[in-house]
Design an enzyme around this catalytic site. Structure first.
Site, PDB file in Angstrom:
ATOM      1  N   TYR A 230       0.839  -1.196   0.000  1.00 28.08           N
ATOM      2  CA  TYR A 230       0.000   0.000   0.000  1.00 28.08           C
ATOM      3  C   TYR A 230       0.876   1.248   0.000  1.00 28.08           C
ATOM      4  CZ  TYR A 230       0.441   0.159   5.213  1.00 28.08           C
ATOM      5  OH  TYR A 230       0.885   0.230   6.521  1.00 28.08           O
TER       6      TYR A 230
ATOM      7  N   TYR B 116     -10.262   0.925   4.550  1.00 29.94           N
ATOM      8  CA  TYR B 116      -9.639   2.180   4.137  1.00 29.94           C
ATOM      9  C   TYR B 116     -10.668   3.067   3.427  1.00 29.94           C
ATOM     10  CZ  TYR B 116      -5.449  -0.316   5.604  1.00 29.94           C
ATOM     11  OH  TYR B 116      -4.524  -1.016   6.347  1.00 29.94           O
TER      12      TYR B 116
ATOM     13  N   ASP C 297      -8.806 -12.385   5.269  1.00 24.33           N
ATOM     14  CA  ASP C 297      -8.161 -12.223   3.960  1.00 24.33           C
ATOM     15  C   ASP C 297      -6.837 -12.989   3.936  1.00 24.33           C
ATOM     16  OD1 ASP C 297      -7.859 -10.780   1.362  1.00 24.33           O
ATOM     17  OD2 ASP C 297      -6.098  -9.972   2.385  1.00 24.33           O
TER      18      ASP C 297
ATOM     19  N   ARG D 162      -3.965 -18.169  -0.731  1.00 27.70           N
ATOM     20  CA  ARG D 162      -2.773 -18.964  -0.387  1.00 27.70           C
ATOM     21  C   ARG D 162      -2.598 -20.128  -1.365  1.00 27.70           C
ATOM     22  NH1 ARG D 162      -1.513 -22.683   3.251  1.00 27.70           N
ATOM     23  NH2 ARG D 162      -3.629 -22.773   4.090  1.00 27.70           N
TER      24      ARG D 162
ATOM     25  N   ALA E  39       0.099 -13.419  -2.315  1.00 28.17           N
ATOM     26  CA  ALA E  39       1.001 -12.636  -1.464  1.00 28.17           C
ATOM     27  C   ALA E  39       1.929 -13.642  -0.792  1.00 28.17           C
ATOM     28  CB  ALA E  39       0.216 -11.812  -0.450  1.00 28.17           C
TER      29      ALA E  39
ATOM     30  N   CYS F 218       4.106 -22.183   1.026  1.00 27.82           N
ATOM     31  CA  CYS F 218       3.734 -21.407   2.209  1.00 27.82           C
ATOM     32  C   CYS F 218       3.021 -22.330   3.195  1.00 27.82           C
ATOM     33  CB  CYS F 218       2.806 -20.300   1.748  1.00 27.82           C
ATOM     34  SG  CYS F 218       1.919 -19.488   3.063  1.00 27.82           S
TER      35      CYS F 218
ATOM     36  N   CYS G  75       1.560 -19.827   8.297  1.00 22.34           N
ATOM     37  CA  CYS G  75       1.789 -19.500   9.715  1.00 22.34           C
ATOM     38  C   CYS G  75       1.609 -18.018  10.002  1.00 22.34           C
ATOM     39  CB  CYS G  75       3.197 -19.918  10.118  1.00 22.34           C
ATOM     40  SG  CYS G  75       4.483 -19.035   9.185  1.00 22.34           S
TER      41      CYS G  75
ATOM     42  N   ASP H 185      17.163 -23.260  18.127  1.00 22.52           N
ATOM     43  CA  ASP H 185      16.749 -23.241  19.528  1.00 22.52           C
ATOM     44  C   ASP H 185      17.894 -23.594  20.465  1.00 22.52           C
ATOM     45  OD1 ASP H 185      14.235 -22.555  18.740  1.00 22.52           O
ATOM     46  OD2 ASP H 185      13.334 -24.528  19.071  1.00 22.52           O
TER      47      ASP H 185
HETATM   48  C1  LIG Z   1       2.990  -9.335   4.787  1.00 33.12           C
HETATM   49  C2  LIG Z   1       1.702  -8.967   4.125  1.00 33.12           C
HETATM   50  C3  LIG Z   1       1.436  -7.641   3.849  1.00 33.12           C
HETATM   51  C4  LIG Z   1       0.251  -7.281   3.212  1.00 33.12           C
HETATM   52  N1  LIG Z   1       0.065  -5.994   2.841  1.00 33.12           N
HETATM   53  C5  LIG Z   1      -0.982  -5.661   2.045  1.00 33.12           C
HETATM   54  C6  LIG Z   1      -1.063  -4.381   1.460  1.00 33.12           C
HETATM   55  O1  LIG Z   1      -0.191  -3.523   1.631  1.00 33.12           O
HETATM   56  N2  LIG Z   1      -2.140  -4.120   0.673  1.00 33.12           N
HETATM   57  C7  LIG Z   1      -3.111  -5.045   0.417  1.00 33.12           C
HETATM   58  O2  LIG Z   1      -4.048  -4.767  -0.313  1.00 33.12           O
HETATM   59  N3  LIG Z   1      -3.036  -6.288   0.958  1.00 33.12           N
HETATM   60  C8  LIG Z   1      -1.978  -6.618   1.729  1.00 33.12           C
HETATM   61  N4  LIG Z   1      -1.858  -7.901   2.204  1.00 33.12           N
HETATM   62  C9  LIG Z   1      -2.908  -8.886   1.889  1.00 33.12           C
HETATM   63  C10 LIG Z   1      -2.508  -9.674   0.642  1.00 33.12           C
HETATM   64  O3  LIG Z   1      -2.400  -8.884  -0.480  1.00 33.12           O
HETATM   65  C11 LIG Z   1      -3.503 -10.794   0.339  1.00 33.12           C
HETATM   66  O4  LIG Z   1      -4.762 -10.241   0.088  1.00 33.12           O
HETATM   67  C12 LIG Z   1      -3.610 -11.816   1.456  1.00 33.12           C
HETATM   68  O5  LIG Z   1      -2.358 -12.083   2.018  1.00 33.12           O
HETATM   69  C13 LIG Z   1      -4.212 -13.120   0.927  1.00 33.12           C
HETATM   70  O6  LIG Z   1      -3.429 -13.591  -0.125  1.00 33.12           O
HETATM   71  P1  LIG Z   1      -2.431 -14.874   0.024  1.00 33.12           P
HETATM   72  O7  LIG Z   1      -3.273 -15.963   0.538  1.00 33.12           O
HETATM   73  O8  LIG Z   1      -1.909 -15.095  -1.334  1.00 33.12           O
HETATM   74  O9  LIG Z   1      -1.397 -14.450   1.007  1.00 33.12           O
HETATM   75  C14 LIG Z   1      -0.704  -8.276   2.882  1.00 33.12           C
HETATM   76  C15 LIG Z   1      -0.427  -9.600   3.177  1.00 33.12           C
HETATM   77  C16 LIG Z   1       0.756  -9.965   3.779  1.00 33.12           C
HETATM   78  C17 LIG Z   1       1.035 -11.401   4.055  1.00 33.12           C
HETATM   79  S1  SF4 Z   2       5.721 -16.592   6.895  1.00 31.37           S
HETATM   80 FE1  SF4 Z   2       4.434 -18.401   6.898  1.00 31.37          FE
HETATM   81  S2  SF4 Z   2       2.509 -17.636   6.026  1.00 31.37           S
HETATM   82 FE2  SF4 Z   2       4.027 -16.109   5.549  1.00 31.37          FE
HETATM   83  S3  SF4 Z   2       4.741 -16.660   3.531  1.00 31.37           S
HETATM   84 FE3  SF4 Z   2       6.121 -17.620   4.971  1.00 31.37          FE
HETATM   85  S4  SF4 Z   2       5.325 -19.662   5.289  1.00 31.37           S
HETATM   86 FE4  SF4 Z   2       3.709 -18.436   4.357  1.00 31.37          FE
END
Ligand SMILES: Cc1cc2nc3c(=O)[nH]c(=O)nc-3n(C[C@H](O)[C@H](O)[C@H](O)COP(=O)(O)O)c2cc1C
Ligand code: SF4
Length: 690
Positions: free
Chosen positions: A61, A180, A270, A302, A324, A348, A351, A650
């Site tokens: 963002y 937002y 999310d 995910r 993400a 992934c 976690c 550890d």
């Molecule tokens: C470390 C991290 C930071 C994120 N920052 C944002 C962000 O800046 N803007 C946004 O729209 N979503 C953000 N998200 C949400 C991701 O874009 C995404 O919607 C969410 O992680 C689900 O996708 P995934 O299952 O592929 O991780 C963030 C997610 C993670 C893990």
């Molecule tokens: S920290 Fe965990 S949830 Fe995040 S990307 Fe790595 S394995 Fe996936």
């Protein structure tokens, strides 16, 4: 290896307005804790994803104006020409590998406190986000936006879009998600306006339409315009004109953006932890979008399985596979599928340590991928590692997360590595923990490393091999690495908030005892001041076999730290549905005669609980006796030809799995390295021109 034709569809180009993504792999906007203060780290981090084959790589963002200031959370800015130059580092890096660069323009509205800029936040009706998560709490309430504020908001978005274009972005976002500002207009809880921007869905959606329109005008056909929108709440609301308000919103805007990027509303749903949500968990909310618009749709969930990805496309749910976390855990995921190496994908584990690093305001960390965030500052590449700098052999004692990661990285460097594991099964703490409720996916930490190690002929693992110090001396390896883990302690907790007061007894247990097969009698009390997952997961586990499990913690919530990993809301729900009773802000002071004495953490008021078995989840200490014994006699080591004895994971300093993996990896990278190359480079903002 050749790509599996089943996955060809994932490599089809997708036209997004005036630009074309080379494939369907889309690294969605996610913050990485590297603000404009760390532009080189940020560029290198995102470049790695482009190199790894993602067709689109987005920023996190990015604030469009000082009235949107998320400090102390790590947000990026696009406020002036210096910011343009800072982001241009990333677009150039991403373009070098043929990917498109996207930027998520963001205004936080009433969900930010503007702590640095000290500008009153803005919201449609003066409504604030009054969060229960302490990171998001604050005392500044927003100003209710008048028509001039709305006009200014549109001007800020347009100006930021022009800057984004100058910075070299290909896709420019309007972000109407997650509480937002544009989202606040969409939801009647936030929006009580009676003008053209409030009331009906058509009115509430007006600001989003106008933001899209000014963005389109600003980018003048050079960039695609994307809309990222949260649909969970809207989908739950009936509409008189459509199946739900989400359907109505998408229908009203259907062809306005060039791309729909759809997600859920709150971070815990999310970016849902695997403990409570499976791959593809967004589908029931967002599955309708493609039926309403002809524009391409990207969504997340995910996704790590190429079959699940293909399924999303073939079933008409998504056009682009958003990611993400999977792109953090394995920036080379698309390339591996392309090269027919799906088994090499470092999946992934869900976690959410990554999201915890955002809550901590530090560069992103990952349990599975120790190189993340270290691309620039330590020069670590996820797929490449320097060859061995000597011909020495390495003995690693312990095949837990640290030992296995260390063995893998050293093996890839070309060292001769032996791993001695006392148990018949490798995995260390993972052996037990992945059998606990909801933690099966964490087994990927072990599975991936085991699979990769099996292919290295220079790494041998000896199971059921409990080595003594004298046996290690006899083996005479050049380097000995102690990775023997840690043990939980039977210590209580003092009012000074440190572990104190050993409590021994036949009915006092630790997680190590449960792992070894102990079965506590009811009523059981879990006493947790570790504050991460173990206390709550053991409470759930024990509640499956005994009736009468209570959970006591000096903290204010169950698994208090798990608010950082998005797990806490679901943990409370899981404990409630397992029938576990909670006693927060409570310290155990005594345990005798089937009764536990508790003191309130702040008032010291005393209460009592029936208790036959007490499980203490608190302090952990390193299993470092072997290290101490070996290093006691340097002359014996020298005589055995052992030039170094080290501890990792550890056994060095107990932590979460992420710390162990990182520690093992770092040791392997740094073995025999030129001392001048150790440490890390410090990034700094670009020198200001304005
Ligand atoms: C470390 C991290 C930071 C994120 N920052 C944002 C962000 O800046 N803007 C946004 O729209 N979503 C953000 N998200 C949400 C991701 O874009 C995404 O919607 C969410 O992680 C689900 O996708 P995934 O299952 O592929 O991780 C963030 C997610 C993670 C893990
Ligand atoms: S920290 Fe965990 S949830 Fe995040 S990307 Fe790595 S394995 Fe996936």
């Amino acid at each position: 290896m050749a790509r599996n034709p089943r996955y060809d569809i994932l490599f089809e180009p997708v036209k997004i307005g005036p630009v074309t993504a080379r494939n369907r792999f889309y690294a969605v906007p996610h913050a990485a804790g590297m603000t404009n203060a760390m532009p080189r780290m940020r560029a290198a981090f995102r470049e790695t994803k482009a190199e790894g084959g993602w067709g689109v790589v987005c920023t996190g963002y990015v604030s469009i104006h000082p009235s949107s200031d998320d400090a102390p959370l790590p947000f990026a800015t696009l406020w002036d020409e210096d910011d343009v130059r800072s982001h241009a580092l990333m677009t150039e890096a991403v373009h070098r590998h043929g990917a498109l660069a996207g930027i998520e323009l963001w205004h936080g509205g009433g969900s930010v406190m503007n702590r640095t800029t000290r500008t009153p936040p803005l919201s449609p009706s003066g409504t604030a986000w009054m969060a229960t998560h302490v990171n998001f709490m604050g005392n500044q309430r927003p100003k209710m936006m008048d028509v001039d504020d709305i006009r200014e908001l549109l001007a800020w978005q347009a100006e930021a879009a022009r800057k984004a274009r100058r910075a070299g972005f290909d896709i420019v976002y309007v972000y109407a998600g997650m509480g937002y500002l544009p989202y606040e207009f969409l939801l009647p809880e936030w929006n009580h306006r009676t003008d053209a921007y409030g009331g009906s869905v058509a009115n509430r959606v007006r600001i989003v339409r106008e933001l899209l329109e000014v963005t389109r005008e600003a980018v003048a056909g050079q960039c695609a315009v994307a809309l990222r929108i949260s649909l969970e709440e809207l989908r739950a609301r009936p509409s008189e004109r459509a199946e739900s308000e989400a359907h109505e919103v998408v229908a009203l805007l259907a062809e306005v953006p060039d791309l729909w990027d759809v997600k859920l509303d709150s971070s815990p749903t999310d970016c849902a932890p695997s403990r409570f949500a499976a791959e593809g968990s967004h589908e029931p909310i967002i599955d309708f979008v493609k039926k309403v618009t002809r524009k391409p749709v990207v969504g997340v969930g995910r996704f790590t399985s190429p079959d699940a990805m293909v399924g999303q496309i073939r079933r008409g749910v998504l056009d682009l596979i958003g990611a993400a976390r999977p792109s953090i855990a394995d920036p080379f995921l698309p390339r591996k599928i392309d090269e027919g190496r799906e088994q090499d994908i470092r999946e992934c584990i869900g976690c959410n340590i990554c999201i915890s690093s955002w809550h901590d305001s530090v560069p992103v960390r990952c349990t599975q991928n120790p190189t993340i965030g270290e691309e620039w500052r330590r020069g670590w590449h996820p797929e490449r590692i320097a060859p061995a700098a000597s011909s020495g052999s390495v003995l690693i004692v312990g095949a837990g997360p640290a030992g296995l990661e260390c063995a893998l990285a050293l093996g890839r460097r070309g060292y001769d590595v032996s791993v001695a594991e006392a148990e018949e099964e490798i995995g260390g703490r993972l052996r037990f923990e992945t059998r606990l409720p909801g933690l099966a996916s964490w087994g990927r930490v072990l599975d991936w490393r085991r699979g990769q190690l099996e292919r290295l002929s220079n790494v041998a693992i000896y199971r059921g091999n409990l080595l003594t110090a004298s046996e290690i001396l006899e083996l005479g390896n050049t380097h000995v690495v102690i990775a023997t883990g840690a043990r939980w302690a039977r210590l209580l907790y003092s009012p000074l908030e440190v572990p104190a007061g050993r409590l021994e007894g036949p009915h006092v247990f630790t997680p190590d005892d449960i792992a070894a097969g102990a079965r506590p009698d009811a009523p059981v009390v879990i006493y947790d001041f570790d504050n991460y997952y173990m206390g709550s997961v053991l409470a759930e586990h024990l509640a499956r076999s005994v009736t009468g499990v209570s959970y006591v913690t000096p903290a204010g919530h169950a698994s208090a730290w798990a608010i950082m990993s998005n797990e806490q809301p679901q943990i409370h729900r899981a404990l409630a549905s397992a029938g576990v009773t909670l006693h927060t802000l409570s310290r155990v002071t005594a345990f005798a005669d089937g009764e536990l004495t508790l003191a309130h953490q702040f008032t010291n008021a005393v209460t009592r609980l029936p208790c036959r078995s007490l499980v203490i989840i608190g302090a952990r200490f390193a299993n470092d006796a072997l290290h101490a014994e070996l290093t006691r006699e340097p002359a014996a080591l020298a005589a055995a030809g052992i030039s170094s004895v080290s501890r990792i994971g550890d056994a060095l300093a107990p932590g979460a799995i992420v710390h162990a993996v990182y520690s093992g990896h770092r040791f392997a990278r740094e073995l025999d390295a030129d001392p001048a190359s150790l440490g890390h480079r410090r990034d700094a903002p670009l020198a200001r021109l304005s």
